[in-house]
Structure formats: C-alpha cells, structure tokens
Design a protein around this motif. Sequence first.
Motif, mmCIF file in Angstrom:
data_model
loop_
_atom_site.group_PDB
_atom_site.id
_atom_site.type_symbol
_atom_site.label_atom_id
_atom_site.label_comp_id
_atom_site.label_asym_id
_atom_site.label_seq_id
_atom_site.Cartn_x
_atom_site.Cartn_y
_atom_site.Cartn_z
ATOM 1 N N UNK A 74 -9.282 1.341 10.551
ATOM 2 C CA UNK A 74 -9.196 1.130 9.113
ATOM 3 C C UNK A 74 -7.729 0.945 8.732
ATOM 4 N N UNK A 75 -7.452 -0.095 7.978
ATOM 5 C CA UNK A 75 -6.081 -0.381 7.543
ATOM 6 C C UNK A 75 -6.040 -0.229 6.033
ATOM 7 N N UNK A 76 -5.118 0.623 5.541
ATOM 8 C CA UNK A 76 -4.968 0.840 4.107
ATOM 9 C C UNK A 76 -3.894 -0.102 3.585
ATOM 10 N N UNK A 77 -4.165 -0.694 2.448
ATOM 11 C CA UNK A 77 -3.191 -1.586 1.820
ATOM 12 C C UNK A 77 -3.013 -1.186 0.357
ATOM 13 N N UNK A 78 -1.844 -1.474 -0.165
ATOM 14 C CA UNK A 78 -1.546 -1.194 -1.568
ATOM 15 C C UNK A 78 -2.332 -2.158 -2.443
ATOM 16 N N UNK A 79 -2.949 -1.621 -3.474
ATOM 17 C CA UNK A 79 -3.639 -2.478 -4.437
ATOM 18 C C UNK A 79 -2.634 -3.202 -5.340
ATOM 19 N N UNK A 80 -1.391 -2.718 -5.375
ATOM 20 C CA UNK A 80 -0.365 -3.354 -6.194
ATOM 21 C C UNK A 80 0.251 -4.565 -5.519
ATOM 22 N N UNK A 81 0.569 -4.422 -4.228
ATOM 23 C CA UNK A 81 1.297 -5.488 -3.528
ATOM 24 C C UNK A 81 0.554 -6.086 -2.348
ATOM 25 N N UNK A 82 -0.501 -5.439 -1.895
ATOM 26 C CA UNK A 82 -1.206 -5.910 -0.704
ATOM 27 C C UNK A 82 -0.509 -5.511 0.583
ATOM 28 N N UNK A 83 0.600 -4.776 0.468
ATOM 29 C CA UNK A 83 1.376 -4.340 1.629
ATOM 30 C C UNK A 83 0.605 -3.270 2.411
ATOM 31 N N UNK A 84 0.635 -3.392 3.721
ATOM 32 C CA UNK A 84 -0.034 -2.427 4.592
ATOM 33 C C UNK A 84 0.678 -1.074 4.502
ATOM 34 N N UNK A 85 -0.111 0.009 4.385
ATOM 35 C CA UNK A 85 0.440 1.353 4.237
ATOM 36 C C UNK A 85 -0.051 2.259 5.357
ATOM 37 N N UNK A 86 0.838 3.093 5.865
ATOM 38 C CA UNK A 86 0.427 4.128 6.806
ATOM 39 C C UNK A 86 -0.381 5.155 6.020
ATOM 40 N N UNK A 87 -1.339 5.806 6.680
ATOM 41 C CA UNK A 87 -2.199 6.774 5.997
ATOM 42 C C UNK A 87 -1.403 7.832 5.240
ATOM 43 N N UNK A 88 -0.301 8.303 5.824
ATOM 44 C CA UNK A 88 0.482 9.363 5.188
ATOM 45 C C UNK A 88 1.307 8.858 3.996
ATOM 46 N N UNK A 89 1.392 7.549 3.797
ATOM 47 C CA UNK A 89 2.163 6.974 2.689
ATOM 48 C C UNK A 89 1.296 6.579 1.495
ATOM 49 N N UNK A 90 -0.011 6.731 1.617
ATOM 50 C CA UNK A 90 -0.923 6.312 0.553
ATOM 51 C C UNK A 90 -0.917 7.332 -0.585
ATOM 52 N N UNK A 91 -0.719 6.844 -1.804
ATOM 53 C CA UNK A 91 -0.828 7.657 -3.012
ATOM 54 C C UNK A 91 -1.998 7.092 -3.809
ATOM 55 N N UNK A 92 -2.991 7.924 -4.073
ATOM 56 C CA UNK A 92 -4.121 7.500 -4.881
ATOM 57 C C UNK A 92 -3.791 7.784 -6.338
ATOM 58 N N UNK A 93 -3.845 6.762 -7.160
ATOM 59 C CA UNK A 93 -3.499 6.866 -8.570
ATOM 60 C C UNK A 93 -4.787 6.859 -9.387
ATOM 61 N N UNK A 94 -4.948 7.853 -10.250
ATOM 62 C CA UNK A 94 -6.096 7.931 -11.147
ATOM 63 C C UNK A 94 -5.606 7.624 -12.556
ATOM 64 N N UNK A 95 -6.116 6.566 -13.147
ATOM 65 C CA UNK A 95 -5.770 6.194 -14.523
ATOM 66 C C UNK A 95 -6.869 6.767 -15.408
ATOM 67 N N UNK A 96 -6.626 7.967 -15.912
ATOM 68 C CA UNK A 96 -7.659 8.706 -16.647
ATOM 69 C C UNK A 96 -8.169 7.969 -17.878
ATOM 70 N N UNK A 97 -7.280 7.327 -18.617
ATOM 71 C CA UNK A 97 -7.696 6.652 -19.844
ATOM 72 C C UNK A 97 -8.621 5.469 -19.574
#
Length: 99
Positions: free
Chosen positions: A5-28
């Motif tokens: 499984x390869x994680x990528x940024x939803x902002x830039x499409x850049x490939x991310x290591x698992x330990x570099x992934x930040x999940x952002x919750x936009x509550x509003x």
Amino acid sequence: MAFKSIRVSDLTGKELADEDVVTVVVRSENKVFDASAEELASIKRLANVVELELRRANGETEQVICTQAEFDKVVSADVLAKADSTRGRRTGFSPLRSA
C-alpha cells in the motif's frame, strides 16, 4: 503474493512514508484527507481560542470559535469549573427516576 500500500498526499499527490502521514479532519465540512506535516506547516495557528458548539432546542447546532478573552467575559471560571463533563450523564440525571 503480497500487496504493498502506498500513501499519497491528497494535496499534492506526493508519495508519503507511513510515519509522515497526517490525517486532517475538517470538522465544519465533515471531510477527511491525508497530507504531510510539511505541507500543512504554512497554516497559521490561532492561540488562546475557545471552540464552542451551540445546540438549540430545535436541534440546530452552530460551531463558534472565539478568543479566550471574549469567552471569559461571558463565562466565569467558577461556572466552567462546576459545569458537567461532555462524557457521561448530566448532574442530577437518573434513568431510574420517573418524570
């Protein structure tokens, strides 16, 4: 056979290591996306703010963000100290007590 499984940024499409992934919750918006801390670094943080949820009797809710100073003008520290927690039952409530 194995899968990778390869994680990528939803902002830039850049490939991310698992330990570099930040999940952002936009509550509003009730939305979630992944990015890296580096990509989020330019977002200015607000300090000394209070986040409120106002629940009206008709079921409507409103999210309010105000400064700590404005909040303190309306709600004293004593009132806040005596307030119920959001977890568990309200003070004085018993499911066994009939109305």
